[in-house]
Design a protein around this motif. Structure first.
Motif, short mmCIF file in Angstrom:
data_model
loop_
_atom_site.label_atom_id
_atom_site.label_comp_id
_atom_site.label_asym_id
_atom_site.label_seq_id
_atom_site.Cartn_x
_atom_site.Cartn_y
_atom_site.Cartn_z
N LYS A 118 -2.78 8.75 16.29
CA LYS A 118 -1.37 9.09 16.09
C LYS A 118 -0.65 8.02 15.29
CE LYS A 118 -0.77 11.96 20.24
NZ LYS A 118 -0.13 12.07 21.57
N ARG A 119 -1.00 6.76 15.53
CA ARG A 119 -0.36 5.67 14.77
C ARG A 119 -0.73 5.75 13.29
NH1 ARG A 119 2.20 2.41 18.14
NH2 ARG A 119 1.40 2.22 20.28
N VAL A 120 -2.00 6.03 13.02
CA VAL A 120 -2.42 6.16 11.63
C VAL A 120 -1.68 7.31 10.97
CG1 VAL A 120 -4.35 6.61 10.08
CG2 VAL A 120 -4.69 5.15 12.08
N ALA A 121 -1.60 8.44 11.66
CA ALA A 121 -0.90 9.60 11.12
C ALA A 121 0.57 9.28 10.87
CB ALA A 121 -1.04 10.79 12.06
N ALA A 122 1.21 8.56 11.79
CA ALA A 122 2.63 8.23 11.65
C ALA A 122 2.85 7.29 10.45
CB ALA A 122 3.15 7.58 12.93
N MET A 123 1.97 6.32 10.28
CA MET A 123 2.10 5.40 9.16
C MET A 123 1.95 6.14 7.84
SD MET A 123 0.44 1.71 10.27
CE MET A 123 -0.86 2.23 11.37
N LYS A 124 0.97 7.02 7.76
CA LYS A 124 0.76 7.77 6.53
C LYS A 124 1.95 8.70 6.26
CE LYS A 124 -3.06 9.39 5.10
NZ LYS A 124 -3.05 8.61 3.85
N ALA A 125 2.49 9.32 7.30
CA ALA A 125 3.64 10.20 7.11
C ALA A 125 4.86 9.43 6.61
CB ALA A 125 3.97 10.90 8.43
N ALA A 126 4.94 8.15 6.97
CA ALA A 126 6.07 7.32 6.52
C ALA A 126 5.87 6.80 5.10
CB ALA A 126 6.25 6.15 7.48
N GLY A 127 4.68 7.02 4.53
CA GLY A 127 4.44 6.59 3.16
C GLY A 127 3.49 5.43 3.01
N VAL A 128 2.95 4.91 4.13
CA VAL A 128 2.00 3.80 4.07
C VAL A 128 0.68 4.27 3.48
CG1 VAL A 128 0.64 2.19 5.47
CG2 VAL A 128 3.04 2.61 6.04
N GLN A 129 0.12 3.46 2.59
CA GLN A 129 -1.23 3.71 2.09
C GLN A 129 -2.21 3.07 3.07
OE1 GLN A 129 -1.80 5.60 -0.89
NE2 GLN A 129 0.34 5.96 -0.33
#
Length: 401
Positions: free
Chosen positions: A332-343
């Motif tokens: 979930k943390r990975v998904a949240a970071m990617k959704a926020a624009g993190v590569q």
């Protein structure tokens, strides 16, 4: 027989004019260790006898190995002086690449790690990434008399890696940073012609066989301000030793670039932020503690809490993905970071040794989130980072997950 066989295959060739058949028998005799059952009938003399003794000390019965027929005797015993002499012998008779293999075999097969706590031993060994990993695993046990010698060994390896990797890394990432800061009113020398032409194809004039560039796309001028933020999140479990060494060196290189704000975090079941030590990768390495469990979720939670500009941030997780924490929360943390624009980039290893054992279920789950997990060599790492900075697909090797 594998490592001993490697040593024999890689040793210096026989003198010019030697009988090929005799040379083959000589090499087989060195591999098999002598005795009636070796079947070669070859006799050794001079340097070959000393080489045979060095191999017997490690791969014979005294070193934990078995030979057909008469067992090799010898062995390294339990004393630092005998081991130090053996280290000197193998450096005399074998090339550096073979010396490193034999050193690693001696540590693994004979349990010589504790002898590396003695300064005379450290001064005799051939430094390499694997030896650094062993020293780091012994870090807390190093006596004061040995600590400075150990740091000198580690520094030599780190300096060699920096010489090999730093220039190309800086050049590759500087280009990526410039390209990621494209502007639409560039000076002539800053125009990105490939992208400008692609953006103006609708303005093609067939009668003149040319494109009218109504919109110019250029590279941004290199600036002193921070353009990107990079977070290196490194699993420091024992199996990741080589990756920790390479990642620490790359972290120091990235930190030396003014346009990149670099954070380096290591973790097992605890999380340690070593960013303040990035000006000296040796300090970073001695700030790690190899071994212990793994809590990737906890480490990613810490990294996530330090991200202030998600769309300008690259997070690199270096781990074999054997999670001891909460799996679903990690994903979930990975998904949240990617959704926020993190590569987000996941490296199963950062070393020259290929893909390690890893948790395939977690690797598949990350790939489904758009963060494929793969092993990366140090030579490929600059290209991976450049792709992440430019927000384009990372170059996943064929052997990757």
């Amino acid at each position: 027989m594998g490592a001993a066989d490697t040593a024999e295959r890689e040793q210096a060739p026989a003198e010019a004019g030697a009988d090929p058949a005799a040379e083959r028998l000589r090499r087989w005799r060195l591999v098999l260790g002598g005795g009636e059952a070796d079947g070669t009938g070859a006799c050794l003399g001079g340097t070959d006898t000393a080489m045979d003794g060095a191999l017997a000390a490690l791969y014979g019965s005294g070193g934990g190995g078995q030979q057909r027929g008469r067992e090799r005797s010898a062995g390294l015993g339990g004393s630092a002086p005998s081991v130090a002499r053996w280290l000197g012998d193998i450096r005399t008779y074998f090339p550096s690449s073979v010396v490193q293999v034999m050193q690693r075999d001696a540590i693994d097969r004979l349990g010589l790690s504790t002898l590396l706590l003695e300064p005379e031993m450290l001064e005799a060994v051939e430094p390499d990434v694997h030896l650094v990993g062993t020293l780091l695993s012994l870090n807390k046990a190093l006596p004061e008399t040995t600590r400075e010698t150990a740091r000198a060994v580690v520094r030599k390896v780190v300096q060699d890696l920096e010489r090999r990797l730093a220039t190309r890394t800086r050049a590759t990432l500087t280009g990526a940073l410039d390209r990621s800061a494209r502007i639409n009113r560039p000076r002539h020398r800053d125009i990105d012609w490939n992208r400008t032409i692609a953006a103006n194809l609708k303005n093609y004039l067939p009668e003149y066989r040319t494109v009218v560039p109504e919109r110019l796309i250029g590279y941004g001028r290199a600036a002193q301000s921070v353009k990107k933020e990079v977070v290196l999140c490194i699993d420091q479990s024992g199996s990741m030793a080589a990756s920790v060494v390479y990642a620490s060196v790359f972290g120091a290189v990235l930190a030396s670039m003014r346009s990149i704000a670099t954070r380096l975090v290591v973790f097992d079941t605890n999380v340690v932020d070593l960013t303040d030590d990035l000006d000296d990768p040796v300090d970073v390495l001695f700030g790690t503690q190899l071994g212990g469990g793994t809590d990737i979720n906890r480490a990613l939670a810490y990294c996530q809490s330090r991200i202030t500009r998600p769309s300008e941030t690259v997070v690199v997780l270096i781990s074999d993905l054997y999670e001891g924490g909460i799996r679903d929360e990690m994903l979930k943390r990975v998904a949240a970071m990617k959704a926020a624009g993190v590569q987000f980039v996941t490296l199963l290893a950062l070393s020259d040794e290929g893909a390690p054992a890893y948790d395939r279920e977690h690797a598949s789950a990350l790939a489904a989130l758009g963060a494929p997990a793969f092993a990366c060599t140090p030579d490929l790492f600059p290209e991976v980072m450049a792709a992440a900075i430019e927000k384009r697909p990372v170059p996943v090797p064929d052997a990757g997950a």
